[in-house]
Scaffold this motif. Structure first.
Motif, PDB file in Angstrom:
ATOM      1  N   ALA A 149       0.828  -1.205   0.000  1.00 13.06           N
ATOM      2  CA  ALA A 149       0.000   0.000   0.000  1.00 13.06           C
ATOM      3  C   ALA A 149       0.863   1.257   0.000  1.00 13.06           C
ATOM      4  CB  ALA A 149      -0.932  -0.008   1.210  1.00 13.06           C
ATOM      5  N   LEU A 150       1.950   1.232   0.763  1.00 18.47           N
ATOM      6  CA  LEU A 150       2.855   2.388   0.818  1.00 18.47           C
ATOM      7  C   LEU A 150       3.533   2.611  -0.531  1.00 18.47           C
ATOM      8  CD1 LEU A 150       4.470   1.715   4.317  1.00 18.47           C
ATOM      9  CD2 LEU A 150       2.851   3.532   3.758  1.00 18.47           C
ATOM     10  N   ARG A 151       3.953   1.528  -1.189  1.00 19.99           N
ATOM     11  CA  ARG A 151       4.581   1.654  -2.512  1.00 19.99           C
ATOM     12  C   ARG A 151       3.612   2.242  -3.531  1.00 19.99           C
ATOM     13  NH1 ARG A 151       6.195  -3.737  -1.545  1.00 19.99           N
ATOM     14  NH2 ARG A 151       8.353  -3.881  -0.778  1.00 19.99           N
ATOM     15  N   ASP A 152       2.331   1.936  -3.366  1.00 20.21           N
ATOM     16  CA  ASP A 152       1.318   2.448  -4.293  1.00 20.21           C
ATOM     17  C   ASP A 152       0.981   3.915  -4.038  1.00 20.21           C
ATOM     18  OD1 ASP A 152       1.173   0.001  -5.531  1.00 20.21           O
ATOM     19  OD2 ASP A 152      -0.580  -0.676  -4.403  1.00 20.21           O
ATOM     20  N   GLY A 153       1.651   4.529  -3.040  1.00 20.20           N
ATOM     21  CA  GLY A 153       1.440   5.948  -2.774  1.00 20.20           C
ATOM     22  C   GLY A 153       0.401   6.254  -1.714  1.00 20.20           C
ATOM     23  N   ALA A 154      -0.071   5.237  -1.000  1.00 19.43           N
ATOM     24  CA  ALA A 154      -1.078   5.462   0.031  1.00 19.43           C
ATOM     25  C   ALA A 154      -0.423   5.854   1.356  1.00 19.43           C
ATOM     26  CB  ALA A 154      -1.919   4.200   0.240  1.00 19.43           C
ATOM     27  N   ALA A 155      -1.181   6.557   2.167  1.00 19.72           N
ATOM     28  CA  ALA A 155      -0.776   6.790   3.548  1.00 19.72           C
ATOM     29  C   ALA A 155      -1.393   5.681   4.381  1.00 19.72           C
ATOM     30  CB  ALA A 155      -1.264   8.147   4.032  1.00 19.72           C
TER      31      ALA A 155
END
Length: 269
Positions: A149-155
């Motif tokens: 999720a973090l790699r996909d740009g999410a917080a």
């Protein structure tokens, strides 16, 4: 002891102070009604979450806290866009909308929250990453999901203490979730949460600890007067500057409690 949810010594009887000057019952009922209405509105709008501006989500989250009679004070710079791991000390169910008021994020939440009335459905539709706290074997997969999720740009927002504390005592940050930030190469945004009276003294009325029930906690907050939630957004921590998750967790830890001279009853009993 669970990897994700270590036990805390805080209990309602030992740690939670009842408000000396309570709000009138009709006012408390109105506050709870307003909160439920806001949560139901959030559930109805959650299918459109990707199209709702982040600023609207921040305002809605702050409105939820204010609707139950709690003032909100936020200090510090806003977290950056893109992938970021938000971490905070954990005191109350109010911590969740307070973090969303800083930056809307996917919440790392214990699986039991799915069963909470209204709020559980809202969390699920909001993209919460649920964890099975009693399954040690699920830990690597959970860390991998958070990193993805973090790699996909999410917080992603997490409470690394793994359990709620009363606010006058605190736990240590567990290290596992920080591995996700290292794996994804994203920064960590520490946030310090505290609750005070209108006079500036540390308050425990908002604490949701031990065998406390959600309804009892809701009613205690709704009947409290002059409760203030302080949200301190601390400097961003680049994950690349730390060799391992232990070092990163130590750097993000909230530090000394607001009133270090207070003796925690449950620790000395």
């Amino acid at each position: 002891m669970s990897v994700w949810l270590p036990s805390a010594p805080c209990t309602p009887g030992a740690c939670v102070e009842q408000a000396r000057a309570a709000a009138a019952v009709p006012r408390a009922v109105l506050r709870l009604t307003a909160v439920v209405a806001l949560l139901l509105a959030g559930v109805l709008l959650s299918p459109f979450g990707a199209r709702i501006p982040a600023d609207w989500v921040r305002r809605w989250s702050r409105t939820v806290v204010r609707a139950i009679g709690v003032q909100v004070r936020v200090t510090g710079a806003a977290p950056p866009d893109g992938g970021v791991l938000l971490v905070a000390n954990h005191i109350s169910w109010l911590d969740i909308p307070l973090l969303a008021a800083v930056r809307p994020a996917r919440m790392l939440a214990k699986d039991e929250i799915r069963r909470w009335p209204v709020a559980g459905r809202l969390a699920a539709r909001g993209g919460a990453l649920f964890i099975e706290r009693d399954r040690l074997r699920a830990l690597p997969a959970t860390v991998a999901r958070v990193a993805g999720a973090l790699r996909d740009g999410a917080a992603v927002a997490a409470f690394p203490e793994g359990s709620t504390w009363c606010g006058r005592a605190q736990g240590h940050f567990r290290r596992a979730v920080f591995q996700a930030a290292l794996d994804a190469g994203v920064p960590v945004q520490p946030v310090r949460l505290s609750y005070r009276t209108a006079q500036g003294r540390a308050a425990t009325a908002a604490a949701f600890v031990g065998d406390d029930t959600l309804f009892a906690s809701l009613w205690r907050v709704a009947t409290a007067r002059g409760l203030v939630a302080e949200v301190e957004v601390r400097p961003l921590i680049p994950a690349a500057g730390h060799p391992d998750r232990r070092s990163l967790a130590r750097a993000a830890a909230p530090g000394t409690p607001a009133e270090p001279t207070w003796t925690h009853t449950a620790l000395v009993a």
